[in-house]
Design a protein around this motif. Sequence first.
Motif, PDB file in Angstrom:
ATOM      1  N   MET A   1      65.869   7.268  18.046  1.00  0.00           N
ATOM      2  CA  MET A   1      66.801   6.564  18.666  1.00  0.00           C
ATOM      3  C   MET A   1      67.451   7.419  19.652  1.00  0.00           C
ATOM      4  O   MET A   1      67.697   7.074  20.933  1.00  0.00           O
ATOM      5  N   ILE A   2      67.707   8.759  19.263  1.00  0.00           N
ATOM      6  CA  ILE A   2      68.179   9.846  20.266  1.00  0.00           C
ATOM      7  C   ILE A   2      67.494   9.820  21.384  1.00  0.00           C
ATOM      8  O   ILE A   2      68.145   9.818  22.564  1.00  0.00           O
ATOM      9  N   VAL A   3      66.345  10.355  21.210  1.00  0.00           N
ATOM     10  CA  VAL A   3      65.391  10.507  22.332  1.00  0.00           C
ATOM     11  C   VAL A   3      65.165   9.296  23.257  1.00  0.00           C
ATOM     12  O   VAL A   3      65.223   9.499  24.422  1.00  0.00           O
ATOM     13  N   GLY A   4      64.993   8.078  22.763  1.00  0.00           N
ATOM     14  CA  GLY A   4      64.835   6.689  23.559  1.00  0.00           C
ATOM     15  C   GLY A   4      66.152   6.505  24.197  1.00  0.00           C
ATOM     16  O   GLY A   4      66.230   6.403  25.260  1.00  0.00           O
ATOM     17  N   TYR A   5      67.305   6.729  23.625  1.00  0.00           N
ATOM     18  CA  TYR A   5      68.513   6.647  24.187  1.00  0.00           C
ATOM     19  C   TYR A   5      68.918   7.450  25.385  1.00  0.00           C
ATOM     20  O   TYR A   5      69.246   7.060  26.573  1.00  0.00           O
ATOM     21  N   VAL A   6      68.714   8.859  25.329  1.00  0.00           N
ATOM     22  CA  VAL A   6      69.109   9.561  26.297  1.00  0.00           C
ATOM     23  C   VAL A   6      67.982   9.735  27.253  1.00  0.00           C
ATOM     24  O   VAL A   6      68.355   9.595  28.506  1.00  0.00           O
TER      25      VAL A   6
ATOM     26  N   GLY B   1      62.631   1.650   6.687  1.00  0.00           N
ATOM     27  CA  GLY B   1      61.926   1.484   5.404  1.00  0.00           C
ATOM     28  C   GLY B   1      60.454   1.895   5.694  1.00  0.00           C
ATOM     29  O   GLY B   1      59.674   1.854   4.683  1.00  0.00           O
ATOM     30  N   VAL B   2      60.079   2.115   7.019  1.00  0.00           N
ATOM     31  CA  VAL B   2      58.891   2.382   7.125  1.00  0.00           C
ATOM     32  C   VAL B   2      58.538   3.647   7.531  1.00  0.00           C
ATOM     33  O   VAL B   2      57.519   4.295   7.112  1.00  0.00           O
ATOM     34  N   MET B   3      59.397   4.354   8.244  1.00  0.00           N
ATOM     35  CA  MET B   3      59.393   5.465   8.809  1.00  0.00           C
ATOM     36  C   MET B   3      60.554   6.400   8.237  1.00  0.00           C
ATOM     37  O   MET B   3      61.553   5.886   7.774  1.00  0.00           O
ATOM     38  N   PRO B   4      60.547   7.705   8.096  1.00  0.00           N
ATOM     39  CA  PRO B   4      61.690   8.603   7.516  1.00  0.00           C
ATOM     40  C   PRO B   4      62.710   8.488   8.447  1.00  0.00           C
ATOM     41  O   PRO B   4      62.574   8.259   9.456  1.00  0.00           O
ATOM     42  N   VAL B   5      63.946   8.422   7.750  1.00  0.00           N
ATOM     43  CA  VAL B   5      65.023   8.304   8.433  1.00  0.00           C
ATOM     44  C   VAL B   5      65.319   9.348   9.619  1.00  0.00           C
ATOM     45  O   VAL B   5      65.850   8.778  10.875  1.00  0.00           O
ATOM     46  N   GLY B   6      64.905  10.510   9.399  1.00  0.00           N
ATOM     47  CA  GLY B   6      64.807  11.613  10.403  1.00  0.00           C
ATOM     48  C   GLY B   6      64.136  11.227  11.765  1.00  0.00           C
ATOM     49  O   GLY B   6      64.501  11.319  12.774  1.00  0.00           O
ATOM     50  N   THR B   7      62.692  10.559  11.347  1.00  0.00           N
ATOM     51  CA  THR B   7      61.981  10.144  12.619  1.00  0.00           C
ATOM     52  C   THR B   7      62.763   9.060  13.470  1.00  0.00           C
ATOM     53  O   THR B   7      62.591   9.050  14.598  1.00  0.00           O
ATOM     54  N   ILE B   8      63.355   8.135  12.524  1.00  0.00           N
ATOM     55  CA  ILE B   8      63.893   6.941  13.132  1.00  0.00           C
ATOM     56  C   ILE B   8      65.112   7.448  14.109  1.00  0.00           C
ATOM     57  O   ILE B   8      65.366   7.028  15.362  1.00  0.00           O
ATOM     58  N   LEU B   9      65.784   8.233  13.618  1.00  0.00           N
ATOM     59  CA  LEU B   9      66.983   8.937  14.441  1.00  0.00           C
ATOM     60  C   LEU B   9      66.471   9.747  15.594  1.00  0.00           C
ATOM     61  O   LEU B   9      67.195   9.597  16.781  1.00  0.00           O
ATOM     62  N   ASN B  10      65.279  10.380  15.475  1.00  0.00           N
ATOM     63  CA  ASN B  10      64.557  10.824  16.320  1.00  0.00           C
ATOM     64  C   ASN B  10      64.304  10.042  17.540  1.00  0.00           C
ATOM     65  O   ASN B  10      64.487  10.181  18.863  1.00  0.00           O
TER      66      ASN B  10
ATOM     67  N   TRP C   1      61.701  21.737  19.543  1.00  0.00           N
ATOM     68  CA  TRP C   1      61.871  20.413  19.187  1.00  0.00           C
ATOM     69  C   TRP C   1      60.533  19.638  19.546  1.00  0.00           C
ATOM     70  O   TRP C   1      59.849  19.606  20.707  1.00  0.00           O
ATOM     71  N   SER C   2      60.130  18.506  18.737  1.00  0.00           N
ATOM     72  CA  SER C   2      59.393  17.465  18.796  1.00  0.00           C
ATOM     73  C   SER C   2      60.055  16.147  19.424  1.00  0.00           C
ATOM     74  O   SER C   2      60.907  15.873  18.529  1.00  0.00           O
ATOM     75  N   LEU C   3      59.720  15.892  20.336  1.00  0.00           N
ATOM     76  CA  LEU C   3      60.297  14.488  21.004  1.00  0.00           C
ATOM     77  C   LEU C   3      59.415  13.506  20.686  1.00  0.00           C
ATOM     78  O   LEU C   3      58.334  13.473  21.278  1.00  0.00           O
ATOM     79  N   VAL C   4      59.835  12.436  19.976  1.00  0.00           N
ATOM     80  CA  VAL C   4      59.145  11.176  19.686  1.00  0.00           C
ATOM     81  C   VAL C   4      59.629  10.051  20.458  1.00  0.00           C
ATOM     82  O   VAL C   4      60.857   9.829  20.205  1.00  0.00           O
ATOM     83  N   PHE C   5      58.809   9.241  21.160  1.00  0.00           N
ATOM     84  CA  PHE C   5      59.314   7.986  21.818  1.00  0.00           C
ATOM     85  C   PHE C   5      58.045   7.165  21.636  1.00  0.00           C
ATOM     86  O   PHE C   5      56.761   7.471  21.835  1.00  0.00           O
ATOM     87  N   ASP C   6      58.442   5.955  21.936  1.00  0.00           N
ATOM     88  CA  ASP C   6      57.206   4.888  22.353  1.00  0.00           C
ATOM     89  C   ASP C   6      56.695   4.730  23.648  1.00  0.00           C
ATOM     90  O   ASP C   6      57.423   5.059  24.476  1.00  0.00           O
TER      91      ASP C   6
END
Length: 222
Positions: free
Chosen positions: A186-191, A175-184, A42-47
């Motif tokens: 959200m999920i990674v950030g929340y967890v 509208g800026v990033m793919p839905v998959g990246t946004i969900l990634n 998995w690739s985990l993306v977060f800010d």
Amino acid sequence: MSARFAPVRRSHYDLIVVLFVSFLLLSNIAATKLIEIDVLEWSLVFDGGAILFPLTYILGDVISEVYGFKPARRAILLGMAVSILASAVFYLVQIAPPAADYENQAAFEAVLGFVPRIVAASVIAYAVGQLINAWVLVKIKERYGEGNLWVRLLGSTVAGTAADTAIFCTVAWAGVMPVGTILNLMIVGYVYKVAVEFVLLPLTYRVVALVKQNEPAYQEIA
């Protein structure tokens, strides 16, 4: 005429609020960078804001637990006002004409540049998430009393962080990033944020206990 000075009341509230607002500002700046880490398949993306931002929820929990909802709301609104002020200052600096030998204008704009959508996402998500966090914690405490601190700490974080993460990712990236990246995100950030709260639960317990023990007004109520 004799000189007069206003007395400084003995309280830890102001110190906690200073740390709370400072962590918020640092998180907002760090959030301009997206970080990607590969874990197994998995690739985990977060800010970058995720590194420090969870601590604002811990401090928010301390304020709500010790001082109640109104002082917590005051701290939250103060943090929101300072965030807006910081964005306005960064914007004015951004549009100000750079010196002839200044070569970092593009770098400044990339990191601290005023992006209305990101600022709006950050301010709205922060305010809603923190207010929900404080309200849930206080309501649980009012109903069940001093016991089971872990229930209100985790319960408030689960609710507040869910709202914060969902609002920020939707407003900032839809509208800026793919839905998959946004969900990634959200999920990674929340967890991640909830996990940090869980891991630091013993520390939060200790901080809450110390503040209660050394807060004169709290001891008078007890």
